[in-house]
Write a protein that holds these residues in place. Structure first.
Motif, short mmCIF file in Angstrom:
data_model
loop_
_atom_site.label_atom_id
_atom_site.label_comp_id
_atom_site.label_asym_id
_atom_site.label_seq_id
_atom_site.Cartn_x
_atom_site.Cartn_y
_atom_site.Cartn_z
N UNK A 231 0.99 -1.29 -0.09
CA UNK A 231 0.12 -0.08 0.21
C UNK A 231 0.73 1.04 -0.21
N UNK A 232 2.10 0.75 0.85
CA UNK A 232 2.73 2.48 1.16
C UNK A 232 3.29 2.69 -0.27
N UNK A 233 3.83 1.93 -1.16
CA UNK A 233 4.30 2.21 -2.62
C UNK A 233 3.17 2.25 -3.29
N UNK A 234 1.88 1.60 -3.63
CA UNK A 234 0.48 2.70 -4.58
C UNK A 234 0.85 3.68 -3.88
N UNK A 235 0.91 4.12 -2.81
CA UNK A 235 0.88 5.71 -2.38
C UNK A 235 2.04 6.31 -3.12
N UNK A 236 3.12 6.14 -2.97
CA UNK A 236 4.23 6.79 -3.42
C UNK A 236 3.85 6.36 -5.20
N UNK A 237 3.33 5.79 -6.25
CA UNK A 237 3.60 5.39 -7.03
C UNK A 237 2.30 5.27 -7.97
N UNK A 270 -6.31 3.70 1.93
CA UNK A 270 -6.97 2.68 1.06
C UNK A 270 -7.75 4.32 0.08
N UNK A 271 -8.31 4.51 1.06
CA UNK A 271 -9.15 6.36 0.42
C UNK A 271 -8.95 6.93 -0.10
N UNK A 272 -7.47 6.86 0.65
CA UNK A 272 -6.25 7.82 -0.52
C UNK A 272 -6.03 7.91 -1.64
N UNK A 273 -5.81 6.25 -2.00
CA UNK A 273 -5.50 5.77 -3.57
C UNK A 273 -7.33 6.51 -4.03
N UNK A 274 -7.77 6.08 -3.62
CA UNK A 274 -9.58 6.80 -4.00
C UNK A 274 -9.17 7.87 -4.42
N UNK A 275 -9.06 9.05 -3.75
CA UNK A 275 -9.18 10.27 -4.20
C UNK A 275 -8.05 10.55 -4.42
N UNK A 276 -7.10 10.54 -4.65
CA UNK A 276 -5.96 11.05 -5.36
C UNK A 276 -5.80 10.96 -7.05
#
Length: 303
Positions: A231-237, A270-276
């Motif tokens: 998840x951390x990597x997904x947020x960064x990439x 997970x919410x951050x991924x959706x919102x980004x």
């Protein structure tokens, strides 16, 4: 009233879920702003019809909702609740005819004054409506307007989860590699956890080769830590390759059973991924009906 069959993406389903939660939360406050004779109707629209109005509902209620959604000075909670209902109805092709362009244009600064979960719910709702061509905004909401959580605070909590893996658990994570490469994986995993916790900064093999399978195995003691590294990597990439989208689709029920100290920060991520990004798409192969009925959304982030 027959439910709408919608051409929805996961981001739209998530946005709609947040708006419905916001409407349910604000029901009592909004009911006080309306004629008492409308309270039962309002309750039915919110709780039974999931914020979708039929023609009869719209004739009785739509004008009053528009009025409340344009008078924040007379009650801010009822103002955002009415806006959430109108947006939900719009996203579901309900009977409300106003496309809410003027509402957004006039009151977007008021939405920004709300707590971050409410602001994000409304702004993501307008973004979804814009993407679905339910409203033609001059410029769709973006950036900070869409975010419930600050990225730095969020990443700090997620890194704490990853680093909470005990030394013996880290050892077990590396047992998935061939015996001759286990020491290298163990060394790289330790360096990863002591530094950025960003897998992509460590190449495509060490320690990704051992982290990935553990992130897919809920029975493994290192599962939460390794899934959090993904998840951390997904947020960064921006989740290039869709690793986290796939894992949410497969493992959301497991995550929702985690203890709060793990579950709450992870769901925030997970919410951050959706919102980004409106293009973050778990359940990508699902039909609109499957999405509406079975996709697991992130619970509303209560203010």
């Amino acid at each position: 009233m027959k439910p709408a069959t919608l051409s929805l993406s996961f981001p739209a389903v998530q946005s709609l879920s947040d708006l419905r939660s916001l409407a349910a939360k604000g029901f009592s406050e909004l009911a006080q702003r309306l004629d008492p004779s409308l309270k039962a109707l309002l309750r039915r629209v919110i709780f039974d019809q999931k914020c979708r109005m039929n023609l009869g509902d719209a004739r009785l209620l739509h004008g009053d909702l528009l009025l409340v959604a344009s008078t924040p000075e007379q009650g801010f909670e009822s103002f955002v609740t009415a806006t959430a209902i109108l947006l939900s109805d719009r996203l579901q092709s309900g009977a409300g005819e106003d496309d809410l362009y003027w509402t957004f244009d006039a009151f977007q600064d008021h939405y920004r004054e709300a707590s971050s979960p409410i602001r994000a719910a409304l702004m993501n709702g307008f973004r979804a409506a814009h993407e679905m061509r339910k409203v033609n905004l001059g410029a769709a909401p973006r950036g900070h307007d869409l975010l419930t959580y600050d990225a730095d605070d969020l990443l700090r909590l997620l890194k704490r989860i990853a680093r909470s893996m005990a030394p013996e658990v880290r050892d077990r994570v590396c047992l998935g590699a061939p015996e001759d490469t286990r020491p290298v994986h163990r060394h790289c995993l330790e360096n990863l956890l002591q530094s950025s916790c960003i897998l992509s900064e460590f190449g495509t093999w060490f320690p990704l080769e051992v982290v990935e399978p553990v992130s897919l195995d809920p029975a493994h003691p290192g599962h939460a830590g390794c899934l959090t590294l993904i998840l951390i990597n997904a947020i960064q990439t921006d989740d290039q390759g869709g690793r986290m989208a796939y894992r949410w689709e497969e493992q959301a029920p497991t995550v929702l059973q985690w203890p709060p100290e793990l579950r709450v920060p992870f769901l925030a991520g997970i919410r951050y991924l959706h919102e980004m990004g409106f293009d973050w798409q778990p359940y990508a192969g699902w039909s609109p009906q499957q999405l509406s009925e079975k996709a697991i959304v992130v619970p509303f982030a209560k203010p």
